[in-house]
Motif scaffolding. Structure first.
Motif, PDB file in Angstrom:
ATOM      1  N   ASP A  82       1.185  -1.251   0.221  1.00  0.00           N
ATOM      2  CA  ASP A  82       0.137   0.569  -0.505  1.00  0.00           C
ATOM      3  C   ASP A  82       1.399   1.157   0.041  1.00  0.00           C
ATOM      4  OD1 ASP A  82      -2.633  -1.492   0.091  1.00  0.00           O
ATOM      5  OD2 ASP A  82      -2.240  -1.250   2.239  1.00  0.00           O
ATOM      6  N   LEU A  83       2.300   0.912   0.209  1.00  0.00           N
ATOM      7  CA  LEU A  83       3.110   2.510   0.033  1.00  0.00           C
ATOM      8  C   LEU A  83       2.582   3.118  -1.174  1.00  0.00           C
ATOM      9  CD1 LEU A  83       5.563   1.085   2.620  1.00  0.00           C
ATOM     10  CD2 LEU A  83       4.493   2.331   3.217  1.00  0.00           C
ATOM     11  N   ILE A 116       9.530   9.086   0.369  1.00  0.00           N
ATOM     12  CA  ILE A 116      10.077  10.326   0.592  1.00  0.00           C
ATOM     13  C   ILE A 116       9.933  10.822   2.380  1.00  0.00           C
ATOM     14  CG2 ILE A 116       9.695  12.185   0.273  1.00  0.00           C
ATOM     15  CD1 ILE A 116       8.832  11.638  -3.016  1.00  0.00           C
ATOM     16  N   ARG A 117       9.087  10.842   2.723  1.00  0.00           N
ATOM     17  CA  ARG A 117       8.970  11.047   4.156  1.00  0.00           C
ATOM     18  C   ARG A 117       9.930  10.046   4.963  1.00  0.00           C
ATOM     19  NH1 ARG A 117       4.301   9.557   5.816  1.00  0.00           N
ATOM     20  NH2 ARG A 117       3.133  10.651   3.878  1.00  0.00           N
ATOM     21  N   LEU A 174       4.470   2.118  -7.885  1.00  0.00           N
ATOM     22  CA  LEU A 174       4.766   1.257  -6.714  1.00  0.00           C
ATOM     23  C   LEU A 174       4.172   0.391  -7.297  1.00  0.00           C
ATOM     24  CD1 LEU A 174       6.787   3.900  -4.211  1.00  0.00           C
ATOM     25  CD2 LEU A 174       8.298   2.941  -6.258  1.00  0.00           C
ATOM     26  N   TYR A 175       4.495  -1.126  -6.965  1.00  0.00           N
ATOM     27  CA  TYR A 175       4.116  -1.795  -6.352  1.00  0.00           C
ATOM     28  C   TYR A 175       4.312  -2.869  -5.625  1.00  0.00           C
ATOM     29  CZ  TYR A 175       1.971  -0.636 -11.101  1.00  0.00           C
ATOM     30  OH  TYR A 175       1.759  -0.239 -12.304  1.00  0.00           O
ATOM     31  N   LYS A 176       3.816  -3.886  -4.948  1.00  0.00           N
ATOM     32  CA  LYS A 176       4.841  -4.252  -3.805  1.00  0.00           C
ATOM     33  C   LYS A 176       6.227  -5.266  -3.860  1.00  0.00           C
ATOM     34  CE  LYS A 176       3.661  -7.992  -0.345  1.00  0.00           C
ATOM     35  NZ  LYS A 176       2.984  -9.421  -0.685  1.00  0.00           N
ATOM     36  N   PHE A 207      12.660  -1.191   0.495  1.00  0.00           N
ATOM     37  CA  PHE A 207      13.053  -1.474   2.090  1.00  0.00           C
ATOM     38  C   PHE A 207      14.152  -3.122   2.184  1.00  0.00           C
ATOM     39  CE2 PHE A 207      12.409  -4.503   5.704  1.00  0.00           C
ATOM     40  CZ  PHE A 207      11.087  -3.882   6.965  1.00  0.00           C
ATOM     41  N   LYS A 208      14.734  -3.245   1.068  1.00  0.00           N
ATOM     42  CA  LYS A 208      15.635  -4.478   1.203  1.00  0.00           C
ATOM     43  C   LYS A 208      17.056  -3.655   1.404  1.00  0.00           C
ATOM     44  CE  LYS A 208      14.152  -8.540  -0.454  1.00  0.00           C
ATOM     45  NZ  LYS A 208      13.716  -9.508  -0.582  1.00  0.00           N
TER      46      LYS A 208
END
Length: 77
Positions: free
Chosen positions: A6-7, A13-14, A50-52, A59-60
């Motif tokens: 959902d990001l 950015i935040r 962006l997709y999952k 994240f990685k």
């Protein structure tokens, strides 16, 4: 907290700014943003849609840069 699927670009950015990374969206004509770790001069480009799987890669990437999972998740809240 929302799941990684959902990001949006603005969430990253935040979060990047919260953990001390520099965000530059002024280069180029597109909607991509550049995230820079000034300590190591590492860079990563955030695309607009962006997709999952892309969120998991971001994240990685931040984990590889030395940020803890807890730090990243707190910044994304």
């Amino acid at each position: 907290m929302q799941g990684l699927s959902d990001l949006k670009q603005n969430d990253w950015i935040r979060a990047s700014r919260k953990i001390g990374l520099v965000v530059d969206c002024s280069k180029g004509k597109g909607s991509h943003c550049l995230i820079i770790d000034l300590k190591t001069n590492r860079k990563y480009t955030l695309q607009k849609d962006l997709y999952k799987i892309v969120n998991e890669k971001i994240f990685k990437k931040m984990l590889n840069w030395g940020f803890s999972e807890e730090t990243i998740l707190d910044a994304l809240k």
